[in-house]
Design a protein around this motif. Structure first.
Motif, PDB file in Angstrom:
ATOM      1  N   UNK A  43      53.220  57.031  43.334  1.00 28.63           N
ATOM      2  CA  UNK A  43      52.326  56.458  42.329  1.00 28.63           C
ATOM      3  C   UNK A  43      52.107  54.970  42.563  1.00 28.63           C
ATOM      4  N   UNK A  44      50.849  54.539  42.457  1.00 28.28           N
ATOM      5  CA  UNK A  44      50.496  53.141  42.659  1.00 28.28           C
ATOM      6  C   UNK A  44      49.745  52.648  41.432  1.00 28.28           C
ATOM      7  N   UNK A  45      50.137  51.475  40.932  1.00 34.62           N
ATOM      8  CA  UNK A  45      49.578  50.941  39.687  1.00 34.62           C
ATOM      9  C   UNK A  45      48.651  49.764  39.986  1.00 34.62           C
ATOM     10  N   UNK A  46      47.445  49.812  39.390  1.00 38.64           N
ATOM     11  CA  UNK A  46      46.421  48.800  39.610  1.00 38.64           C
ATOM     12  C   UNK A  46      45.716  48.496  38.289  1.00 38.64           C
ATOM     13  N   UNK A  47      44.763  47.564  38.334  1.00 38.08           N
ATOM     14  CA  UNK A  47      43.838  47.307  37.227  1.00 38.08           C
ATOM     15  C   UNK A  47      42.594  46.663  37.802  1.00 38.08           C
ATOM     16  N   UNK A  48      41.470  46.903  37.141  1.00 41.02           N
ATOM     17  CA  UNK A  48      40.224  46.351  37.662  1.00 41.02           C
ATOM     18  C   UNK A  48      40.283  44.832  37.788  1.00 41.02           C
ATOM     19  N   UNK A  49      40.966  44.148  36.848  1.00 38.62           N
ATOM     20  CA  UNK A  49      40.940  42.678  36.838  1.00 38.62           C
ATOM     21  C   UNK A  49      42.002  42.036  37.741  1.00 38.62           C
ATOM     22  N   UNK A  50      42.913  42.822  38.326  1.00 36.99           N
ATOM     23  CA  UNK A  50      43.951  42.205  39.146  1.00 36.99           C
ATOM     24  C   UNK A  50      43.328  41.457  40.320  1.00 36.99           C
ATOM     25  N   UNK A  51      43.867  40.249  40.566  1.00 42.06           N
ATOM     26  CA  UNK A  51      43.347  39.433  41.662  1.00 42.06           C
ATOM     27  C   UNK A  51      41.901  39.045  41.443  1.00 42.06           C
ATOM     28  N   UNK A  52      41.529  38.824  40.175  1.00 44.35           N
ATOM     29  CA  UNK A  52      40.140  38.509  39.823  1.00 44.35           C
ATOM     30  C   UNK A  52      39.186  39.539  40.436  1.00 44.35           C
ATOM     31  N   UNK A  53      39.535  40.789  40.215  1.00 45.80           N
ATOM     32  CA  UNK A  53      38.731  41.943  40.634  1.00 45.80           C
ATOM     33  C   UNK A  53      38.789  42.228  42.133  1.00 45.80           C
ATOM     34  N   UNK A  54      39.750  41.638  42.850  1.00 47.07           N
ATOM     35  CA  UNK A  54      39.791  41.838  44.301  1.00 47.07           C
ATOM     36  C   UNK A  54      40.956  42.702  44.782  1.00 47.07           C
ATOM     37  N   UNK A  55      41.970  42.955  43.946  1.00 44.70           N
ATOM     38  CA  UNK A  55      43.133  43.704  44.409  1.00 44.70           C
ATOM     39  C   UNK A  55      42.795  45.165  44.708  1.00 44.70           C
ATOM     40  N   UNK A  56      41.970  45.785  43.886  1.00 43.23           N
ATOM     41  CA  UNK A  56      41.598  47.173  44.154  1.00 43.23           C
ATOM     42  C   UNK A  56      40.922  47.300  45.516  1.00 43.23           C
ATOM     43  N   UNK A  57      40.009  46.384  45.805  1.00 40.55           N
ATOM     44  CA  UNK A  57      39.290  46.440  47.078  1.00 40.55           C
ATOM     45  C   UNK A  57      40.236  46.210  48.252  1.00 40.55           C
TER      46      UNK A  57
END
Length: 298
Positions: A43-57
């Motif tokens: 399992x990997x945990x993320x959020x749209x706003x992490x890294x000012x919207x750059x962590x997901x990418x």
């Protein structure tokens, strides 16, 4: 530790809030994810706003390097916080919450693009919105589920009443409530959150399980008491580090929580997994509770 696909979310979760701070190349990120899988963490945990919207990418860039990796992991991400940023068309004068149907769907679709995947395993509402319309939220969840964009849903930082209110509008269960919980921050023990998780057989996700490092560096009386007691208990149970004691303490709660690890260090991930072999006695658990509260049980 064998990967557990029977639970919606496993006992340990890799958290990627600080992915950009770790300065990993896509190849290094792949190696880190693969190490987690070897340790039984899928399992990997993320959020749209992490890294000012750059962590997901950035995470998606790693998956692109190793396409087969996506089938071996679960992606959990969050939406609903809109900072006062001009970046990516999010101009505004104040940080605010947005749990509207349009925003939930748009955010989920944006996350799908960032990760380069055709579905999210779990989508959480990041924070309770004072203006949330649970009927509208349920419509958004139903649309995403029917389209196959999101498999399961949950919330983060919701009170028991907010959780129950949203649950009442859904024909499927919410799979988790991601909450702050650690020996330093124990409100969830008394505000009904963990009681509700047990009642509904929902496994909570615990963020900041090490209190953002305060357990190891803060100089206030509570932190000092906790460090002393954690060291004592660690010596008694044969723990290799204080964080192992903390993870064993958290895991002892009967709600069987999922612990979100915030480290990008593979050795610390292995040490966290090894904490599952440590067993605390009830007296030791309450001794740590007492160190946090500063008083004995009544």
């Amino acid at each position: 530790m064998t990967p557990n696909f029977s639970r919606p979310i496993g006992r340990m979760v890799l958290g990627f809030w600080r992915l950009l701070e770790w300065q990993m190349s896509p190849q290094q990120c792949v190696a880190f994810i693969e190490h987690g899988i070897e340790q039984g963490i899928i399992d990997t945990d993320h959020a749209d706003i992490y890294g000012q919207y750059d962590c997901e990418a950035a995470f998606g860039a790693a998956l692109k390097v190793a396409p087969g990796l996506r089938e071996q992991i679960r992606i959990i991400t969050k939406c609903g916080i809109r900072p006062a940023l001009a970046k990516k068309g999010l101009a505004g004068k104040a940080n605010h919450y947005d749990s509207s149907k349009a925003h939930i769907i748009a955010s989920a679709q944006q996350s799908l693009q960032h990760f380069g995947t055709d579905h999210l395993d779990v989508l959480l509402i990041h924070r309770p919105d004072y203006l949330m319309n649970v009927d509208e939220m349920a419509e958004a969840f139903n649309t995403l589920k029917q389209n196959g964009d999101v498999l399961q849903f949950g919330v983060s930082n919701f009170t028991p009443s907010q959780f129950a209110m949203l649950k009442s509008r859904l024909d499927f269960p919410l799979v988790t409530n991601q909450i702050e919980f650690s020996p330093y921050e124990m409100k969830a023990l008394d505000d009904g959150t963990l009681d509700q998780c047990q009642q509904l057989r929902v496994h909570p996700m615990l963020w900041s399980p090490l209190a953002g490092g305060r357990l190891f560096s803060a100089q206030d009386e509570k932190a000092l008491r906790l460090r002393t007691t954690l060291e004592q208990v660690g010596n008694e149970i044969g723990a290799a580090s204080l964080d192992q004691v903390v993870f064993a303490w958290l895991a002892m709660h009967p709600s069987e929580p999922s612990i979100v690890l915030g480290t990008g260090n593979a050795e610390r991930v292995s040490a966290a997994v090894a904490s599952a072999q440590l067993k605390l006695e009830r007296e030791q658990w309450y001794r740590i509770w007492q160190a946090s509260t500063g008083h004995s049980v009544p």
